[in-house]
Design an enzyme around this catalytic site. Structure first.
Site, mmCIF file in Angstrom:
data_model
loop_
_atom_site.group_PDB
_atom_site.id
_atom_site.type_symbol
_atom_site.label_atom_id
_atom_site.label_comp_id
_atom_site.label_asym_id
_atom_site.label_seq_id
_atom_site.Cartn_x
_atom_site.Cartn_y
_atom_site.Cartn_z
ATOM 1 C CG ASN A 1 2.951 36.177 -12.693
ATOM 2 O OD1 ASN A 1 3.368 35.850 -11.578
ATOM 3 N ND2 ASN A 1 2.273 35.324 -13.475
ATOM 4 C CB ALA B 1 21.296 34.027 -13.768
ATOM 5 C CB ILE C 1 4.098 30.281 -4.158
ATOM 6 C CG1 ILE C 1 4.840 31.528 -3.627
ATOM 7 C CG2 ILE C 1 2.590 30.513 -4.245
ATOM 8 C CD1 ILE C 1 4.489 31.958 -2.226
ATOM 9 C CB SER D 1 12.316 34.007 -7.295
ATOM 10 O OG SER D 1 12.596 32.833 -6.538
ATOM 11 C CE LYS E 1 11.463 34.543 -11.352
ATOM 12 N NZ LYS E 1 10.344 35.268 -11.974
ATOM 13 C CE1 TYR F 1 11.931 30.679 -11.745
ATOM 14 C CE2 TYR F 1 13.093 30.931 -9.661
ATOM 15 C CZ TYR F 1 11.928 31.005 -10.390
ATOM 16 O OH TYR F 1 10.760 31.419 -9.791
HETATM 17 N N1 LIG Z 1 5.670 29.095 -7.358
HETATM 18 C C1 LIG Z 1 6.701 29.587 -6.680
HETATM 19 O O1 LIG Z 1 7.141 29.022 -5.663
HETATM 20 C C2 LIG Z 1 7.369 30.861 -7.122
HETATM 21 C C3 LIG Z 1 8.314 31.427 -6.265
HETATM 22 C C4 LIG Z 1 8.952 32.600 -6.647
HETATM 23 C C5 LIG Z 1 8.655 33.189 -7.859
HETATM 24 N N2 LIG Z 1 7.746 32.611 -8.674
HETATM 25 C C6 LIG Z 1 7.484 33.300 -9.945
HETATM 26 O O2 LIG Z 1 6.111 33.641 -10.022
HETATM 27 C C7 LIG Z 1 5.694 33.665 -11.397
HETATM 28 C C8 LIG Z 1 4.473 32.776 -11.583
HETATM 29 O O3 LIG Z 1 4.825 31.449 -11.217
HETATM 30 P P1 LIG Z 1 3.727 30.328 -10.880
HETATM 31 O O4 LIG Z 1 4.265 29.554 -9.732
HETATM 32 O O5 LIG Z 1 2.380 30.927 -10.810
HETATM 33 O O6 LIG Z 1 3.883 29.426 -12.181
HETATM 34 P P2 LIG Z 1 2.793 28.594 -13.021
HETATM 35 O O7 LIG Z 1 3.573 27.639 -13.808
HETATM 36 O O8 LIG Z 1 1.714 28.099 -12.122
HETATM 37 O O9 LIG Z 1 2.154 29.702 -13.965
HETATM 38 C C9 LIG Z 1 2.931 30.398 -14.903
HETATM 39 C C10 LIG Z 1 2.044 30.856 -16.054
HETATM 40 O O10 LIG Z 1 2.886 31.621 -16.941
HETATM 41 C C11 LIG Z 1 2.624 31.197 -18.272
HETATM 42 N N3 LIG Z 1 3.822 31.420 -19.096
HETATM 43 C C12 LIG Z 1 4.968 30.682 -19.104
HETATM 44 N N4 LIG Z 1 5.810 31.156 -20.017
HETATM 45 C C13 LIG Z 1 5.202 32.220 -20.606
HETATM 46 C C14 LIG Z 1 5.581 33.107 -21.643
HETATM 47 N N5 LIG Z 1 6.749 32.978 -22.261
HETATM 48 N N6 LIG Z 1 4.705 34.074 -22.001
HETATM 49 C C15 LIG Z 1 3.507 34.199 -21.383
HETATM 50 N N7 LIG Z 1 3.090 33.365 -20.410
HETATM 51 C C16 LIG Z 1 3.925 32.388 -20.017
HETATM 52 C C17 LIG Z 1 2.276 29.720 -18.156
HETATM 53 O O11 LIG Z 1 1.542 29.277 -19.298
HETATM 54 C C18 LIG Z 1 1.468 29.699 -16.869
HETATM 55 O O12 LIG Z 1 0.086 29.892 -17.098
HETATM 56 C C19 LIG Z 1 6.919 33.228 -12.202
HETATM 57 O O13 LIG Z 1 7.630 34.358 -12.656
HETATM 58 C C20 LIG Z 1 7.743 32.472 -11.176
HETATM 59 O O14 LIG Z 1 9.095 32.434 -11.531
HETATM 60 C C21 LIG Z 1 7.104 31.465 -8.346
#
Ligand SMILES: NC(=O)c1ccc[n+]([C@@H]2O[C@H](COP(=O)([O-])OP(=O)(O)OC[C@H]3O[C@@H](n4cnc5c(N)ncnc54)[C@H](O)[C@@H]3O)[C@@H](O)[C@H]2O)c1
Length: 274
Positions: A85, A183, A214, A168, A185, A181
């Site tokens: 994640n 690419a 989200i 995503s 995903k 991002y």
């Molecule tokens: N929020 C959205 O709208 C959304 C939509 C689609 C996909 N996503 C994906 O969902 C996942 C979680 O996103 P989120 O919105 O909860 O983000 P967020 O920023 O709230 O949380 C991400 C967490 O990942 C940790 N992190 C970042 N880089 C890291 C690394 N190299 N190693 C270990 N931990 C790391 C951060 O410290 C953070 O705690 C991501 O892969 C994101 O791309 C998010």
């Protein structure tokens, strides 16, 4: 009976947002958690709250990832679920970028609506440095690969397991202003399908979740775009981290025993076919 009763699960990036919600839902369904995050304090807080243990590691660092899974093997001797994640948006070090992107998007809409001629450009690709591109690919795509490879050292002899990769809607539809991002995903979705085929003979299932918009820290700097994003989403709202956590519980559980190589996309109808 809880849906993940007795399962050992490792969730990367579980110190906040979607990963944290997944860790909490998994715990509520009876799983034991290994909480990974780059940020040690966040990981430790969530681990304490879900009664699991934490391991701070950068998923893009293959040595650190190997140490993390080595510790899992020593402490549990098995691993049932891996959720890849951890992710970044790319604007973490400079939130003003996200703000500029939001105002350029709104300006483009205004220009289209009034004169039809768009004079505002997003130009993120022109401004992206080698280091920014490489970090984006490293965290998402290499991180997913490194964690999966190490998890397989434990899962393969078990002849069982569930791997869930975080994609995503940007990986399926593409997004203006997020070339790296999108690419990364899209790459994760390809990796998911390849792994699903390779690992099926071991009964290890590999699926992806492709969330829509989200509400987390990642999307917070896009606040000015929120009315637009809600308008573009048929269900009329941004999703909550729990909307994604419920999908993860399903894919991790034995209810999904016949599900592999799939992309489940909780997105409020933003995208209707993957
Ligand atoms: N929020 C959205 O709208 C959304 C939509 C689609 C996909 N996503 C994906 O969902 C996942 C979680 O996103 P989120 O919105 O909860 O983000 P967020 O920023 O709230 O949380 C991400 C967490 O990942 C940790 N992190 C970042 N880089 C890291 C690394 N190299 N190693 C270990 N931990 C790391 C951060 O410290 C953070 O705690 C991501 O892969 C994101 O791309 C998010």
């Amino acid at each position: 009976m809880p849906r993940l009763d007795g399962k050992i699960a490792l969730v990367t990036g579980a110190g906040a947002g979607i990963g944290e919600a997944i860790a909490r839902r998994f715990r509520a369904e009876g799983a034991s958690l290994v909480v990974n995050d780059l940020d040690a304090e966040r990981a430790e807080r969530v681990a304490r709250e879900v009664g699991g243990w934490s391991f701070a590691a950068d998923v893009a660092d293959s040595g650190a990832v190997a140490r993390m899974f080595g510790t899992v093997a020593k402490r549990h001797g098995r691993l049932d679920v891996l959720v890849n994640n951890a992710g970044i948006a790319g604007h973490e070090s400079d939130p003003s970028r996200a703000e500029r992107f939001a105002s350029a998007t709104l300006a483009q809409m205004q220009e289209r609506a009034t004169s039809g001629a768009v004079k505002t450009h997003i130009d993120v690709t022109l401004e992206t440095t080698d280091a920014e591109w490489e970090r984006m690919i490293a965290v998402h795509l290499s991180g997913t690969f490194f964690c999966t490879r190490e998890a397989l050292r434990i899962m393969s002899p078990q002849l069982a397991g569930s791997i869930i990769n975080m994609g995503s809607i940007m990986g399926t539809a593409g997004g203006a202003g997020v070339p790296g991002y999108s690419a990364a995903k899209a790459g994760i979705l390809g990796l998911t399908r390849a792994l699903a085929r390779e690992l099926a003979t071991r009964q290890i299932r590999v699926n992806a979740i492709a969330p829509g918009w989200i509400e987390t820290a990642m999307t917070a700097p896009l606040a000015p775009l929120r009315p637009l994003l809600e308008m573009q989403t048929p269900l009329g709202r941004m999703g909550s981290p729990d909307d994604i956590a419920h999908a993860a519980v399903y894919l991790a559980s034995d209810e999904a025993a016949f599900v592999t190589g799939q992309v489940l996309s909780p997105n409020g109808g933003w995208h209707m076919s993957q």
